[in-house]
Design a protein around this motif. Structure first.
Motif, PDB file in Angstrom:
ATOM      1  N   SER A 151      39.887  21.788  37.742  1.00 35.80           N
ATOM      2  CA  SER A 151      40.187  21.515  39.086  1.00 35.80           C
ATOM      3  C   SER A 151      41.163  22.892  39.613  1.00 35.80           C
ATOM      4  CB  SER A 151      40.753  20.628  39.507  1.00 35.80           C
ATOM      5  OG  SER A 151      42.130  20.405  38.925  1.00 35.80           O
ATOM      6  N   MET A 152      41.886  23.608  38.238  1.00 31.49           N
ATOM      7  CA  MET A 152      42.685  24.531  38.519  1.00 31.49           C
ATOM      8  C   MET A 152      42.080  25.891  38.529  1.00 31.49           C
ATOM      9  SD  MET A 152      45.487  22.918  39.187  1.00 31.49           S
ATOM     10  CE  MET A 152      46.789  24.338  39.120  1.00 31.49           C
ATOM     11  N   THR A 153      41.255  26.221  37.331  1.00 35.32           N
ATOM     12  CA  THR A 153      40.461  27.402  37.146  1.00 35.32           C
ATOM     13  C   THR A 153      39.226  27.389  37.780  1.00 35.32           C
ATOM     14  OG1 THR A 153      39.337  26.603  35.224  1.00 35.32           O
ATOM     15  CG2 THR A 153      41.554  27.646  34.893  1.00 35.32           C
ATOM     16  N   HIS A 154      38.746  26.547  38.309  1.00 33.91           N
ATOM     17  CA  HIS A 154      37.252  26.318  38.872  1.00 33.91           C
ATOM     18  C   HIS A 154      36.224  26.849  38.034  1.00 33.91           C
ATOM     19  CE1 HIS A 154      39.333  25.169  42.582  1.00 33.91           C
ATOM     20  NE2 HIS A 154      39.842  26.195  42.616  1.00 33.91           N
ATOM     21  N   ARG A 155      36.467  26.479  36.632  1.00 33.11           N
ATOM     22  CA  ARG A 155      35.530  26.884  35.721  1.00 33.11           C
ATOM     23  C   ARG A 155      35.167  25.684  34.700  1.00 33.11           C
ATOM     24  NH1 ARG A 155      35.285  32.640  34.798  1.00 33.11           N
ATOM     25  NH2 ARG A 155      37.041  33.825  35.897  1.00 33.11           N
ATOM     26  N   TRP A 156      33.738  25.842  34.396  1.00 33.69           N
ATOM     27  CA  TRP A 156      33.320  24.661  33.289  1.00 33.69           C
ATOM     28  C   TRP A 156      34.274  24.991  31.877  1.00 33.69           C
ATOM     29  CZ3 TRP A 156      30.006  21.129  34.465  1.00 33.69           C
ATOM     30  CH2 TRP A 156      29.504  20.319  33.350  1.00 33.69           C
ATOM     31  N   GLY A 157      34.422  23.602  31.528  1.00 30.28           N
ATOM     32  CA  GLY A 157      35.240  23.717  30.261  1.00 30.28           C
ATOM     33  C   GLY A 157      35.424  22.396  29.893  1.00 30.28           C
ATOM     34  N   TRP A 158      36.379  22.192  28.890  1.00 32.83           N
ATOM     35  CA  TRP A 158      36.338  20.833  28.220  1.00 32.83           C
ATOM     36  C   TRP A 158      37.925  20.418  28.932  1.00 32.83           C
ATOM     37  CZ3 TRP A 158      33.426  18.021  25.431  1.00 32.83           C
ATOM     38  CH2 TRP A 158      32.578  18.525  24.806  1.00 32.83           C
ATOM     39  N   GLN A 159      37.592  18.756  29.118  1.00 33.52           N
ATOM     40  CA  GLN A 159      38.407  17.902  30.086  1.00 33.52           C
ATOM     41  C   GLN A 159      38.655  16.814  29.093  1.00 33.52           C
ATOM     42  OE1 GLN A 159      38.014  17.641  34.115  1.00 33.52           O
ATOM     43  NE2 GLN A 159      36.577  19.301  34.159  1.00 33.52           N
ATOM     44  N   HIS A 160      39.942  16.294  29.289  1.00 34.94           N
ATOM     45  CA  HIS A 160      40.352  15.347  28.391  1.00 34.94           C
ATOM     46  C   HIS A 160      40.494  13.885  29.514  1.00 34.94           C
ATOM     47  CE1 HIS A 160      40.787  18.157  25.484  1.00 34.94           C
ATOM     48  NE2 HIS A 160      41.474  18.761  26.116  1.00 34.94           N
ATOM     49  N   GLY A 161      39.706  12.926  28.982  1.00 31.72           N
ATOM     50  CA  GLY A 161      40.156  11.476  29.768  1.00 31.72           C
ATOM     51  C   GLY A 161      41.224  10.827  28.961  1.00 31.72           C
ATOM     52  N   TYR A 162      41.951  10.026  29.899  1.00 27.66           N
ATOM     53  CA  TYR A 162      42.934   9.063  29.116  1.00 27.66           C
ATOM     54  C   TYR A 162      43.143   7.983  30.181  1.00 27.66           C
ATOM     55  CZ  TYR A 162      45.503  12.285  32.335  1.00 27.66           C
ATOM     56  OH  TYR A 162      45.691  12.919  33.553  1.00 27.66           O
TER      57      TYR A 162
END
Length: 183
Positions: A91-102
């Motif tokens: 949501s900050m860079t608007h690029r596809w990448g890894w995110q972490h669920g918690y």
């Protein structure tokens, strides 16, 4: 906050556990939040089932160890934690990448999505009653109707009717009427 609201902390842990179990055990449903949220992995996707029946999708889920923003009490070094990681738009860079669920992220996603579902169901009902929907802004439906049509009270009542799957949720609406949109 965590000490004074242990139920929320427990729910976060329950959501984390259900998501991790789903990633590790494909094609099996794991329930959380008294069964209101469900996780299942199918192929390359982790799904979160919402109370409405709608699914949220998380691409390429896997269990990863990641750095967390606190210090490990035992070692005095930055802490790490196992959890579900998935690919998506940052949501900050608007690029596809890894995110972490918690826990908090799973709860936020479920809560925001369920809120959207409540709004969408209400908008369908409003349209059926003649409140022509021209716009929605976050949690506000905006209708364009003749000045002598309907009432704010009727719209508020329709907004709070809910659905079978939303029984028990504290729904409340506040409306206003005017010649043009305002925030």
């Amino acid at each position: 906050y965590r000490e004074g609201n242990f139920e929320i902390k427990d729910l976060w842990a329950e959501l984390e556990q259900a998501a991790m179990e789903a990633v590790c055990t494909p094609e099996t449903v794991f329930k959380a939040a008294a069964g209101k949220l469900r996780f299942m992995r199918a192929g390359r996707w982790l799904y979160m089932g919402l109370p409405s029946g709608r699914l949220l999708s998380y691409a390429n889920p896997m269990i990863k160890k990641r750095d967390v923003p606190w210090i490990d009490e035992n070692t005095g070094r930055p802490a790490q934690k196992w959890g579900v990681s998935y690919q998506g738009i940052n949501s900050m860079t608007h690029r596809w990448g890894w995110q972490h669920g918690y826990g908090g992220k799973w709860l936020e996603n479920g809560d925001q999505a369920a809120s959207r579902d409540i709004l969408a169901y209400a908008q369908v009902k409003l349209d059926a009653k003649g409140y022509n929907q021209v716009l929605s802004v976050h949690d506000e439906p905006v209708s364009c109707v003749p000045l002598d049509f309907g009432s704010v009270k009727e719209v508020e009542t329709i907004m709070c009717e809910g659905e079978d799957w939303s029984v028990g949720l504290p729904l409340k609406a506040e409306g206003w009427r005017g010649p043009r949109y305002r925030k």
